[in-house]
Design a protein around this motif. Sequence first.
Motif, PDB file in Angstrom:
ATOM      1  N   MET A   1      55.231 -38.030  95.431  1.00 28.31           N
ATOM      2  CA  MET A   1      56.377 -38.828  95.865  1.00 28.31           C
ATOM      3  C   MET A   1      57.359 -39.055  94.718  1.00 28.31           C
ATOM      4  O   MET A   1      58.574 -39.062  94.925  1.00 28.31           O
ATOM      5  N   LYS A   2      56.856 -39.222  93.505  1.00 28.18           N
ATOM      6  CA  LYS A   2      57.749 -39.375  92.355  1.00 28.18           C
ATOM      7  C   LYS A   2      58.548 -38.105  92.098  1.00 28.18           C
ATOM      8  O   LYS A   2      59.625 -38.159  91.494  1.00 28.18           O
ATOM      9  N   GLU A   3      58.008 -36.972  92.539  1.00 28.84           N
ATOM     10  CA  GLU A   3      58.729 -35.699  92.424  1.00 28.84           C
ATOM     11  C   GLU A   3      59.630 -35.438  93.629  1.00 28.84           C
ATOM     12  O   GLU A   3      60.228 -34.370  93.746  1.00 28.84           O
ATOM     13  N   GLY A   4      59.705 -36.398  94.557  1.00 29.74           N
ATOM     14  CA  GLY A   4      60.553 -36.237  95.728  1.00 29.74           C
ATOM     15  C   GLY A   4      59.914 -35.463  96.861  1.00 29.74           C
ATOM     16  O   GLY A   4      60.616 -34.964  97.749  1.00 29.74           O
ATOM     17  N   ILE A   5      58.576 -35.367  96.856  1.00 24.71           N
ATOM     18  CA  ILE A   5      57.853 -34.616  97.889  1.00 24.71           C
ATOM     19  C   ILE A   5      57.114 -35.601  98.788  1.00 24.71           C
ATOM     20  O   ILE A   5      56.211 -36.319  98.323  1.00 24.71           O
ATOM     21  N   PRO A   6      57.434 -35.683 100.082  1.00 20.80           N
ATOM     22  CA  PRO A   6      56.674 -36.560 100.968  1.00 20.80           C
ATOM     23  C   PRO A   6      55.187 -36.192 100.962  1.00 20.80           C
ATOM     24  O   PRO A   6      54.835 -35.001 101.019  1.00 20.80           O
ATOM     25  N   CYS A   7      54.337 -37.197 100.876  1.00 24.71           N
ATOM     26  CA  CYS A   7      52.894 -36.948 100.785  1.00 24.71           C
ATOM     27  C   CYS A   7      52.157 -38.137 101.371  1.00 24.71           C
ATOM     28  O   CYS A   7      52.562 -39.285 101.186  1.00 24.71           O
ATOM     29  N   PHE A   8      51.074 -37.861 102.071  1.00 22.37           N
ATOM     30  CA  PHE A   8      50.204 -38.933 102.553  1.00 22.37           C
ATOM     31  C   PHE A   8      48.759 -38.492 102.432  1.00 22.37           C
ATOM     32  O   PHE A   8      48.456 -37.309 102.255  1.00 22.37           O
ATOM     33  N   MET A   9      47.864 -39.464 102.496  1.00 18.98           N
ATOM     34  CA  MET A   9      46.433 -39.209 102.456  1.00 18.98           C
ATOM     35  C   MET A   9      45.853 -39.359 103.854  1.00 18.98           C
ATOM     36  O   MET A   9      46.270 -40.237 104.613  1.00 18.98           O
ATOM     37  N   ALA A  10      44.880 -38.527 104.174  1.00 23.00           N
ATOM     38  CA  ALA A  10      44.111 -38.683 105.411  1.00 23.00           C
ATOM     39  C   ALA A  10      42.648 -38.801 105.019  1.00 23.00           C
ATOM     40  O   ALA A  10      42.082 -37.884 104.425  1.00 23.00           O
ATOM     41  N   GLU A  11      42.063 -39.940 105.313  1.00 25.87           N
ATOM     42  CA  GLU A  11      40.654 -40.221 105.009  1.00 25.87           C
ATOM     43  C   GLU A  11      39.839 -39.872 106.256  1.00 25.87           C
ATOM     44  O   GLU A  11      39.960 -40.521 107.290  1.00 25.87           O
ATOM     45  N   MET A  12      39.006 -38.835 106.113  1.00 27.21           N
ATOM     46  CA  MET A  12      38.368 -38.252 107.282  1.00 27.21           C
ATOM     47  C   MET A  12      36.868 -38.569 107.314  1.00 27.21           C
ATOM     48  O   MET A  12      36.014 -37.749 106.990  1.00 27.21           O
ATOM     49  N   GLY A  13      36.544 -39.804 107.671  1.00 28.01           N
ATOM     50  CA  GLY A  13      35.145 -40.162 107.879  1.00 28.01           C
ATOM     51  C   GLY A  13      34.392 -40.381 106.581  1.00 28.01           C
ATOM     52  O   GLY A  13      34.923 -40.911 105.604  1.00 28.01           O
ATOM     53  N   CYS A  14      33.157 -39.918 106.561  1.00 30.84           N
ATOM     54  CA  CYS A  14      32.213 -40.230 105.494  1.00 30.84           C
ATOM     55  C   CYS A  14      31.960 -39.005 104.621  1.00 30.84           C
ATOM     56  O   CYS A  14      31.944 -37.876 105.106  1.00 30.84           O
ATOM     57  N   GLY A  15      31.740 -39.217 103.328  1.00 25.01           N
ATOM     58  CA  GLY A  15      31.483 -38.139 102.403  1.00 25.01           C
ATOM     59  C   GLY A  15      30.051 -37.639 102.433  1.00 25.01           C
ATOM     60  O   GLY A  15      29.155 -38.245 103.029  1.00 25.01           O
ATOM     61  N   SER A  16      29.848 -36.496 101.786  1.00 27.20           N
ATOM     62  CA  SER A  16      28.523 -35.866 101.622  1.00 27.20           C
ATOM     63  C   SER A  16      27.875 -35.462 102.934  1.00 27.20           C
ATOM     64  O   SER A  16      26.648 -35.371 103.025  1.00 27.20           O
ATOM     65  N   SER A  17      28.678 -35.245 103.954  1.00 30.10           N
ATOM     66  CA  SER A  17      28.162 -34.755 105.231  1.00 30.10           C
ATOM     67  C   SER A  17      29.300 -34.070 105.968  1.00 30.10           C
ATOM     68  O   SER A  17      30.473 -34.276 105.661  1.00 30.10           O
ATOM     69  N   ILE A  18      28.931 -33.239 106.930  1.00 28.58           N
ATOM     70  CA  ILE A  18      29.923 -32.598 107.788  1.00 28.58           C
ATOM     71  C   ILE A  18      29.894 -33.310 109.130  1.00 28.58           C
ATOM     72  O   ILE A  18      28.884 -33.306 109.832  1.00 28.58           O
ATOM     73  N   GLU A  19      31.003 -33.953 109.467  1.00 36.86           N
ATOM     74  CA  GLU A  19      31.102 -34.742 110.694  1.00 36.86           C
ATOM     75  C   GLU A  19      32.076 -34.042 111.637  1.00 36.86           C
ATOM     76  O   GLU A  19      33.289 -34.039 111.407  1.00 36.86           O
ATOM     77  N   ARG A  20      31.545 -33.451 112.675  1.00 36.24           N
ATOM     78  CA  ARG A  20      32.360 -32.648 113.575  1.00 36.24           C
ATOM     79  C   ARG A  20      33.509 -33.441 114.212  1.00 36.24           C
ATOM     80  O   ARG A  20      34.645 -32.927 114.274  1.00 36.24           O
ATOM     81  N   PRO A  21      33.316 -34.686 114.676  1.00 36.87           N
ATOM     82  CA  PRO A  21      34.470 -35.399 115.246  1.00 36.87           C
ATOM     83  C   PRO A  21      35.606 -35.589 114.242  1.00 36.87           C
ATOM     84  O   PRO A  21      36.782 -35.438 114.598  1.00 36.87           O
ATOM     85  N   SER A  22      35.274 -35.892 112.995  1.00 42.95           N
ATOM     86  CA  SER A  22      36.314 -36.055 111.976  1.00 42.95           C
ATOM     87  C   SER A  22      37.011 -34.734 111.689  1.00 42.95           C
ATOM     88  O   SER A  22      38.233 -34.692 111.466  1.00 42.95           O
ATOM     89  N   ILE A  23      36.262 -33.642 111.683  1.00 42.12           N
ATOM     90  CA  ILE A  23      36.850 -32.326 111.446  1.00 42.12           C
ATOM     91  C   ILE A  23      37.833 -31.973 112.551  1.00 42.12           C
ATOM     92  O   ILE A  23      38.942 -31.488 112.299  1.00 42.12           O
ATOM     93  N   GLU A  24      37.446 -32.192 113.798  1.00 45.45           N
ATOM     94  CA  GLU A  24      38.334 -31.875 114.912  1.00 45.45           C
ATOM     95  C   GLU A  24      39.581 -32.750 114.886  1.00 45.45           C
ATOM     96  O   GLU A  24      40.694 -32.283 115.189  1.00 45.45           O
TER      97      GLU A  24
END
Length: 337
Positions: A203-226
Amino acid sequence: MRVFDREIPEESKSYFSVEAGSYANTAAICLPVIVLRGAQEGPVFWINGEVHGEELNGSIATWEFLRELSPSQVRGTVIATPIANPLALSDRNKISVIDYLDMDTAFPGSESGTWTQRIAKILFDEIRQKANAVLSFHTLAPRHLAKPYTVSKIVPGVGEEIWRASRTLALTFGVEANCSVDLSTASGELPGVTSGALDIMCMKEGIPCFMAEMGCGSSIERPSIETAKQGIQNVMAKLGMLEKEIAPPPPQILITKRKFLRADKGGFLRERILSPGDYVKKGDVIAQTHFFGGELETYRAAEDLYVIAARKHPVIHTGERFVFVGTQWTPVGPEDR
């Protein structure tokens, strides 16, 4: 178009690696890259994942989405760095054991710094030269449960046009909870330096950016992936890169204040009381801890709360977080988009 000094032809999909350093045994440490260049010119959308090595769901979603997408459908270019911190991934840890630095405090990086600073520079130099919009994927720590949510920030010194564009993309991603953090007044965040975060530096460089927090770490969660795959499609449609309908989101809220609630005494959490997405009234019980034979320690809400994430691991020490909550929120309206 050249990406990491590699020529990418029109209407193509490329998979390659960028050497970023080496182990003591001289084996290369490489940054994997996926580039999908469409049939027509258009925006460059950069998707980044795994600045923290345990945060898998967004990276898996990115790989699956781009594998299934044809360049002929796309206007513009998608560049993905799904494993931004390959050493942390290898260690199955948030950070690299070479220098113990959090990569999301290390941008824009340094060509003469530690391992984490060097790879941050390699990555960020390319992002600021190429990207028109950036999505930074994360997850919550492995000991917690969370529904997908987004984070867009109001950064001091960054023009309103950029932070509003970042918020618009975050809301377009299409999940219920969306944190809008004003860094000039934010409190209750994780301790430590935040100015070197990828989204802030973009954003300081003028580039729009956001974070997406997708569930829980250290596992593969299919609903979060979809959910992540649909979110990528929504953002690309918003940017004019895909001729797709933006999927209608669920009822959305904009969380403007948030904090972690932490245990005063160590022990064991009783059976989980809260779940992500819960609305809690002032005075409600939000956690109880015990140690075998001892008295229960009961925590009650000091105010109305929205539960962003709840701890699932029962062993807890003094000062550890047992829940992550919003304390101020409003329904998303047209004026927020």
